[in-house]
Design a protein around this motif. Sequence first.
Motif, short mmCIF file in Angstrom:
data_model
loop_
_atom_site.label_atom_id
_atom_site.label_comp_id
_atom_site.label_asym_id
_atom_site.label_seq_id
_atom_site.Cartn_x
_atom_site.Cartn_y
_atom_site.Cartn_z
N GLN A 1 0.84 -1.20 0.00
CA GLN A 1 0.00 0.00 0.00
C GLN A 1 0.87 1.25 0.00
O GLN A 1 0.55 2.24 -0.65
CB GLN A 1 -0.94 0.01 1.21
N ARG A 2 1.98 1.19 0.70
CA ARG A 2 2.92 2.33 0.67
C ARG A 2 3.46 2.56 -0.73
O ARG A 2 3.67 3.70 -1.14
CB ARG A 2 4.06 2.11 1.66
N LYS A 3 3.70 1.48 -1.48
CA LYS A 3 4.13 1.62 -2.88
C LYS A 3 3.04 2.32 -3.68
O LYS A 3 3.33 3.19 -4.50
CB LYS A 3 4.43 0.25 -3.50
N ALA A 4 1.79 1.94 -3.46
CA ALA A 4 0.68 2.57 -4.18
C ALA A 4 0.62 4.06 -3.85
O ALA A 4 0.42 4.89 -4.75
CB ALA A 4 -0.64 1.89 -3.81
N VAL A 5 0.81 4.41 -2.61
CA VAL A 5 0.82 5.82 -2.21
C VAL A 5 1.98 6.55 -2.87
O VAL A 5 1.83 7.68 -3.35
CB VAL A 5 0.88 5.95 -0.67
N GLN A 6 3.14 5.90 -2.95
CA GLN A 6 4.30 6.50 -3.60
C GLN A 6 4.00 6.80 -5.07
O GLN A 6 4.35 7.86 -5.58
CB GLN A 6 5.50 5.56 -3.49
N VAL A 7 3.33 5.88 -5.74
CA VAL A 7 2.95 6.10 -7.14
C VAL A 7 2.04 7.30 -7.26
O VAL A 7 2.26 8.20 -8.07
CB VAL A 7 2.28 4.84 -7.74
#
Length: 98
Positions: A33-39
Amino acid sequence: GAVGSTYNYAAPLYHEVVDHFTKGDHASAMLLQRKAVQVVQFLKRFGGLATGKAIMNILGVEVGAPRLPFRPLSMEDISALERGLREIGFFEFCSRKH
């Protein structure tokens, strides 16, 4: 359920988030989910609709230009967008094609 324009090109990432969460692996789900937020945070630099269309085009799905009054990204912005997406590992976790 949810509605999100990033689901068009980042579906594999979101599916993994849900799969890990469903299996009770909340730590892995949170990391993804943190990766998704980063995107999403990265994409905000370029704007909304035009950016999504540019990404779809980069992925080989021709979706055309945004409707008026929106304008497509410049070639310079598209290059910066693709470069930045590569830097954050977008193509590794968001597309099976690249």
